[in-house]
Design an enzyme around this catalytic site. Structure first.
Site, PDB file in Angstrom:
ATOM      1  N   THR A   1       0.798  -1.030   0.059  1.00  0.00           N
ATOM      2  CA  THR A   1      -0.054  -0.094  -0.066  1.00  0.00           C
ATOM      3  C   THR A   1       0.923   1.022   0.023  1.00  0.00           C
ATOM      4  O   THR A   1       2.085   0.915   0.459  1.00  0.00           O
ATOM      5  CB  THR A   1      -0.886   0.022   1.309  1.00  0.00           C
ATOM      6  OG1 THR A   1      -1.855  -0.877   1.149  1.00  0.00           O
ATOM      7  CG2 THR A   1      -1.446   1.253   1.690  1.00  0.00           C
TER       8      THR A   1
ATOM      9  N   GLY B   1     -10.367  -3.326   2.043  1.00  0.00           N
ATOM     10  CA  GLY B   1      -9.809  -3.215   3.199  1.00  0.00           C
ATOM     11  C   GLY B   1      -9.948  -2.054   3.995  1.00  0.00           C
ATOM     12  O   GLY B   1     -10.777  -1.165   3.964  1.00  0.00           O
TER      13      GLY B   1
HETATM   14  N1  ASP Z   1      -4.202  -2.530   4.052  1.00  0.00           N
HETATM   15  C1  ASP Z   1      -4.189  -2.930   2.823  1.00  0.00           C
HETATM   16  C2  ASP Z   1      -5.375  -3.730   2.687  1.00  0.00           C
HETATM   17  O1  ASP Z   1      -5.712  -4.568   3.509  1.00  0.00           O
HETATM   18  C3  ASP Z   1      -3.125  -3.608   2.305  1.00  0.00           C
HETATM   19  C4  ASP Z   1      -1.854  -3.340   2.862  1.00  0.00           C
HETATM   20  O2  ASP Z   1      -1.612  -2.277   3.388  1.00  0.00           O
HETATM   21  O3  ASP Z   1      -0.929  -3.803   2.543  1.00  0.00           O
HETATM   22  O4  ASP Z   1      -6.119  -3.629   1.747  1.00  0.00           O
END
Ligand code: ASP
Length: 331
Positions: free
Chosen positions: A196, A226
């Site tokens: 992300t 998410g």
């Molecule tokens: N938090 C993000 C999600 O769950 C993924 C990530 O941050 O790596 O969609």
């Protein structure tokens, strides 16, 4: 007398809103995701390329802050650079869904006005963070999803791309590998599916802002969303405490209201930024076996970048000239 008062009021307005007379210090912090990021998986030439991109994002945001621009402008600019790079799981480099598509999420929040905007599950917006900003600035809503968010983006002049723009060989292979592992073992380490991007900033006027953008988790299904577009989970900013952008296993970041929790701990318990961020990343989440990290800056410019995975792409830059860019847990 009346004339003098009018002139004084106009001057005061200029000082508070223009940024031209801003005197304070600024800080910008960015991340490109936490996960299984170690020296074995990131060879030296790739490490250099990652560092260069993180520096480019810091440069873009810092130029704005240095000139007295707002933290909102700065976080949006920094995130856009990372969204345009295939290296990070956001925008161009978004991971693939179970069906082989790309569904992008983003959110942004202004700590001065307590305004926020977000979009989720979009498939054709080149820079989701800028549409999230438009949702905040130009609509009465906070979160728009899927086709509605795409229609809103189109109406407001967003850069619309063909979904094939998001095709990336490396990410596609990653999906195939995850599907194979899922078939074989029925299990995937969440730290292998993540990534992300995000930015938080304090500007010279003392205003905080946060922004987060993602492709979500590899092989996600059923229009899963998410934490990244959820205000209070993936993104939060509030001028009297801090600005936060999260990265990690989103389901848990939603349930534990991670970004808001950092701010709430500071305001209700009176703890320092570092104590608040550590208690959630190295306390609550680690105890649950949940992978992730976050970046945060407080109203005094203190920076915190904790993560409980092997690495997290991260960095910060400050008005005192200090700049740090890191990838691994041991550097
Ligand atoms: N938090 C993000 C999600 O769950 C993924 C990530 O941050 O790596 O969609």
């Amino acid at each position: 007398m009346k004339k003098k008062l009018t002139v004084f009021l106009m001057f005061a307005w200029l000082v508070s809103f223009s940024g031209l007379f801003a005197q304070g210090n600024y800080t910008l912090v960015i991340h490109g995701g936490a996960g299984n990021v170690d020296r074995e998986r990131v060879p030296e030439d790739r490490e250099e390329a990652f560092n260069a991109k993180l520096n480019e994002a810091l440069d873009a945001g810092e130029a704005i802050l240095e000139a007295g621009g707002s933290s909102l402008e700065a976080v949006e600019a920094a995130v856009r650079i990372m969204e345009d790079s295939p290296k990070f799981n956001a925008g161009k480099g978004a991971v693939f869904t179970h069906e082989g598509g790309n569904e992008l999420d983003a959110s942004i929040m202004c700590g001065q006005q307590m305004t926020a905007g977000a979009i989720a599950g979009v498939t054709n917006i080149r820079n989701p963070i800028s549409t999230a900003r438009k949702v905040m600035d130009l609509s009465p809503h906070v979160l728009l999803t899927a086709r509605g968010a795409e229609a809103f983006a189109m109406e407001h002049g967003a850069d619309i791309v063909d979904p094939s723009y998001f095709f990336d060989e490396y990410r596609y292979d990653q999906l195939q590998e995850q599907l194979r592992r899922m078939d074989e073992t029925g299990y995937i380490d969440s730290a292998d599916m993540m990534g992300t991007v995000g930015a938080v900033a304090l500007d010279k006027n003392g205003n905080l802002a946060a922004a987060t953008s993602t492709g979500g988790m590899t092989a996600k299904r059923y229009n899963r969303v998410g934490d990244s577009p959820i205000i209070g989970a993936g993104t939060y900013a509030e001028n009297s405490s801090c600005a936060v952008s999260s990265t990690g296993h989103g389901e848990y970041f939603i349930k534990y209201a991670v970004a808001y929790d950092v701010s709430a701990q500071m305001r209700y318990k009176g703890v320092e930024l570092e104590e608040a961020t550590n208690s959630i990343i190295h306390g609550t989440l680690r105890d649950l076996g949940v992978n992730g990290g976050l970046i945060a800056v407080d109203k005094d410019g203190n920076v915190s970048m904790p993560f409980n995975t092997s690495g997290m792409f991260r960095g910060y830059t400050r008005s005192d000239g200090e700049r740090v860019v890191r990838i691994f847990g041991d550097d």
